[in-house]
Design a protein around this motif. Structure first.
Motif, PDB file in Angstrom:
ATOM      1  N   ASP A  35      10.161  -9.565  -1.567  1.00  0.00           N
ATOM      2  CA  ASP A  35       9.488 -10.496  -0.666  1.00  0.00           C
ATOM      3  C   ASP A  35       9.176  -9.737   0.629  1.00  0.00           C
ATOM      4  O   ASP A  35      10.035  -9.010   1.130  1.00  0.00           O
ATOM      5  CB  ASP A  35      10.378 -11.705  -0.363  1.00  0.00           C
ATOM      6  CG  ASP A  35       9.618 -12.845   0.312  1.00  0.00           C
ATOM      7  OD1 ASP A  35       9.451 -13.896  -0.331  1.00  0.00           O
ATOM      8  OD2 ASP A  35       9.184 -12.679   1.472  1.00  0.00           O
ATOM      9  N   ASN A  37       9.121 -10.788   3.517  1.00  0.00           N
ATOM     10  CA  ASN A  37      10.082 -11.233   4.523  1.00  0.00           C
ATOM     11  C   ASN A  37      11.467 -10.739   4.104  1.00  0.00           C
ATOM     12  O   ASN A  37      12.124 -11.334   3.264  1.00  0.00           O
ATOM     13  CB  ASN A  37      10.059 -12.760   4.634  1.00  0.00           C
ATOM     14  CG  ASN A  37      10.924 -13.281   5.762  1.00  0.00           C
ATOM     15  OD1 ASN A  37      11.978 -12.730   6.067  1.00  0.00           O
ATOM     16  ND2 ASN A  37      10.493 -14.362   6.397  1.00  0.00           N
ATOM     17  N   ARG A  40      14.477 -13.141   4.387  1.00  0.00           N
ATOM     18  CA  ARG A  40      14.503 -14.177   3.354  1.00  0.00           C
ATOM     19  C   ARG A  40      14.938 -13.591   2.011  1.00  0.00           C
ATOM     20  O   ARG A  40      15.739 -14.185   1.289  1.00  0.00           O
ATOM     21  CB  ARG A  40      13.129 -14.825   3.239  1.00  0.00           C
ATOM     22  CG  ARG A  40      13.051 -15.970   2.253  1.00  0.00           C
ATOM     23  CD  ARG A  40      11.759 -16.757   2.432  1.00  0.00           C
ATOM     24  NE  ARG A  40      10.579 -15.927   2.189  1.00  0.00           N
ATOM     25  CZ  ARG A  40       9.336 -16.330   2.419  1.00  0.00           C
ATOM     26  NH1 ARG A  40       9.134 -17.530   2.927  1.00  0.00           N
ATOM     27  NH2 ARG A  40       8.316 -15.537   2.167  1.00  0.00           N
ATOM     28  N   THR A  43      18.682 -12.960   2.039  1.00  0.00           N
ATOM     29  CA  THR A  43      19.468 -14.185   1.896  1.00  0.00           C
ATOM     30  C   THR A  43      19.600 -14.577   0.432  1.00  0.00           C
ATOM     31  O   THR A  43      20.691 -14.914  -0.047  1.00  0.00           O
ATOM     32  CB  THR A  43      18.820 -15.334   2.695  1.00  0.00           C
ATOM     33  OG1 THR A  43      18.799 -14.991   4.079  1.00  0.00           O
ATOM     34  CG2 THR A  43      19.603 -16.629   2.513  1.00  0.00           C
TER      35      THR A  43
END
Length: 710
Positions: A35, A37, A40, A43
């Protein structure tokens, strides 16, 4: 079957459903998250274990990890770009629906898969919905003969439209709304008809949910395939969800209700007509009882953790993912044409309508200055505030998370729209440097647990205040909420001097975060702050089904926070906007470091408001009064279920929070009116017009044909 190494591409919301489904596939192991990000992706990776690698692009992942398959779960506009690198590398791809935005993009994906011999399967998971699967098995076993015709109704709420989140991709053009929503029932119809070979689309009248926003939400489709004919009625934005399928065959009818998980069969018996009819009705009733018992049993087993989630969506995802990986392993059905066919049908249907082009907001110049900066200005209160400011001759800088498909007001020459959030320091510094004063209406975001909610909401508010101080702003208006107060004592009178709830840890996540945010605002002394606490805000652009009345399991029924007979502190959104402007214009020494409670003068009870709303909308809306002890019992039951399910970081039920939700304390706004020269609506007829009548359904005056001709 050998274990296959799987990567997740796109760590957004739908990734959770795919990960949960993959955990049920013994032959698959997630080893990578990709991803752009990184936070994110990290996580999600941490939730899966230390062995999962995290990457921000496909190239880095391809050069570091050996993968057998990837699940591409990125937004639809980038499906082609997201899937191509993996297909070109010969890696199997399970791609979320829709396959792509256009048929041309689908062709590119199929071509890449064929060239590298990679598998490409589109996740139309609702063709594996357990209710649909049972109906399909009944059809295929020949119990009611050969299929002749399918009639389907698909009526669903549209959360983003109700929340006026028109920046969502699906509202960019008519085709997208079909690809996002209608593709679900179309995929089922395609299966039943053996592949749709013909479809005629008839759009309904255009809806105008906001000025400058025009949408077609109702459709009628007539179709034909190798195995029969079908009709599909679509109602997007419906208040009552209904997804039903009626399969007419030579020797009976199969009825399926997707949302209620019910399948029934009606067929003839060897009796005279009266007895045959009675027997069919009796059997249908018994089938309904059996379906109900099965659903309750599955739900109970799920709550006791004796079986995985029993809801249709979860089970459809598990089945779809399992079939995809079985096909990848067996090298069967690797490039089904359904995905491309459905994109083509949606693309063709969209050409039947012509809607006015949505105006795109202008990009502000680097040197443009404004009178006030409004953070979160495209929301419910924000739109009223921006409109009032522009009407007052002010130049307004507006910051919003999404700047696409905004209502017409944001195309005004006095408005500059900036993309960003209160978690984005660079964006904040830019917009706050352009105006002497700022209004913070931004929420700050949610979170997985109460501490994360507080961190996001309080942290964002603190960053805004910090940057405002660094830039030397004249004043900062922080819009809090009456949820920050304790309103559970009917003998209390709330005034301008009343502090926020002194026991925030006994309140819900949102209320607690608002209390902490208010403390944070007054803890800093570098910029003059004014705090406003709107109470029960109603009006055009907001939902009439306000959570201050009670819990809405659906729009028809509201389970109140109490008996529902006490006056509630309603206030019109336009009156809140007026109070914000008065706070901006008032003498600074009069308002700085003060907190103003905003409640109007029309204070209907929850019961009266519900009755007024029912009469205004001509709907059978019901308010159900509750007792605090019963609500607490239900809260403890829900809490227990969540704990058994392993949910972490959830708050124990609080009597104080339940009582405060009932809002039985009296809010006295005498001082607010005096200091701000504020005059909220006091006339019931005017309040009714602006709080109730504005929610009556609207359609564009001209038909689609008239629009096209114009």
């Amino acid at each position: 079957m050998a274990t296959r190494q799987v990567g997740i591409v796109g760590a957004g919301f739908i990734a959770g459903a795919h990960i949960a489904a993959l955990r049920q596939v013994k032959s698959a192991e997630i080893v990578a998250i990709v991803d752009p990000n990184k936070a994110r992706a990290s996580t999600v990776g941490k939730s899966l274990g230390n062995d999962v690698r995290v990457f921000t692009c496909a190239d880095d992942c391809l050069s570091s990890v050996s993968l057998d398959a990837v699940h591409v779960l990125t937004p639809p506009p980038v499906h082609e770009a997201s899937a191509l690198p993996w297909l070109k590398a010969g890696i199997d791809v399970l791609l979320e629906k829709p396959m792509a935005e256009t048929v041309a993009q689908c062709d590119a994906l199929l071509g890449a898969a064929a060239k590298s011999d990679a598998g490409l399967i589109i996740n139309h998971n609702f063709v594996y919905h357990p209710t649909f699967a049972r109906a399909r098995r009944l059809l295929e076993n020949g119990r009611v003969g050969q299929l002749r015709q399918v009639q389907m109704r698909y009526a669903v709420p549209l959360r983003q439209m109700a929340a006026r989140q028109f920046g969502h991709w699906m509202f960019n053009e008519p085709r997208n709304l079909l690809l996002e929503q209608v593709i679900h029932p179309l995929s089922q119809l395609d299966v039943l008809l053996g592949g749709i070979t013909f479809m005629e689309a008839k759009p309904g009248p255009a809806q105008s949910p906001a000025e400058g926003i025009n949408l077609v939400t109702d459709w009628q489709f007539s179709s034909a395939g190798a195995d029969g004919q079908g009709q599909l009625q679509v109602f997007l934005g419906a208040s009552f969800p209904s997804w039903t399928i009626s399969i007419l065959c030579d020797d009976g009818v199969i009825e399926a209700d997707i949302f209620e998980g019910r399948v029934t069969v009606r067929s003839a018996h060897n009796d005279i007509p009266p007895l045959d009819m009675g027997k069919r009705n009796l059997i249908a009733g018994l089938q309904g009882v059996a379906e109900g018992a099965r659903a309750i049993g599955e739900f109970s087993a799920e709550m006791l953790r004796l079986m995985p989630a029993s809801d249709g969506f979860t089970r459809s995802m598990i089945a779809s993912v399992q079939v995809a990986h079985e096909n990848f392993a067996s090298r069967k059905d690797l490039r089904p044409d359904r995905g491309q066919r459905l994109v083509g049908l949606c693309e063709a249907a969209a050409t039947t309508i012509r809607l006015p082009t949505i105006q795109q907001v202008k990009i502000p110049q680097a040197n443009e200055k404004y009178d006030v900066a409004v953070l979160g200005g495209t929301g419910f209160i924000g739109q009223h505030l921006v409109s009032h400011l522009v009407n007052a001759g002010k130049r307004v800088a507006v910051m919003a998370r999404n700047t696409a498909n905004l209502p017409a007001i944001f195309d005004h020459p006095s408005i500059g729209v900036f993309r960003g959030s209160i978690a984005d320091r660079t964006a904040l510094e830019d917009i706050l440097s352009r105006a002497p004063s700022a209004v913070n209406l931004a929420h700050g975001g949610g979170g997985a647990n109460r501490d994360e909610v507080a961190k996001n909401m309080v942290g964002g508010a603190e960053m805004v205040a910090q940057i405002a101080a660094q830039l030397g702003l004249e004043r900062l208006i922080f819009v809090s909420s009456s949820a920050a107060l304790y309103l559970g004592d009917e003998n209390d009178v709330i005034t301008i001097e009343t502090p926020p709830d002194p026991l925030p840890d006994e309140r819900g996540d949102y209320a607690r975060a608002k209390v902490l945010a208010e403390h944070a605002m007054f803890a800093q002394q570098a910029v003059p702050v004014v705090i406003l606490r709107p109470a029960v805000v109603v009006g055009e652009g907001g939902s009439p089904f306000h959570s201050a009345l009670g819990a809405y399991e659906n729009e028809t029924h509201c389970a109140g926070w109490n008996a529902g007979r006490n006056p509630l502190p309603f206030v019109l959104a336009e009156d809140v906007a007026d109070a914000i402007i008065k706070s901006l214009e008032a003498d600074l020494e009069t308002v700085k470091n003060k907190t103003f409670n905003l409640a109007g003068d029309v204070r209907w009870s929850a019961r009266q408001y519900t009755e007024e709303l029912a009469n205004g909308l001509r709907r059978p809306l019901k308010f159900h009064g509750s007792q605090v002890r019963m609500l607490m019992a239900m809260e403890w039951l829900r809490w227990s279920v969540k704990k058994v399910a392993g949910r972490m970081g959830i708050m124990e039920p609080s009597d104080r929070d339940i009582r405060s939700r009932g809002m039985v304390a009296h809010i006295d706004t005498t001082e607010e009116k005096r200091l701000l020269d504020w005059h909220p609506c006091a006339d019931e007829a005017m309040f009714r017009a602006r709080a109730i009548d504005v929610h009556k359904p609207k359609t564009t005056a001209a038909s689609l044909e008239e629009k096209a001709a114009a």
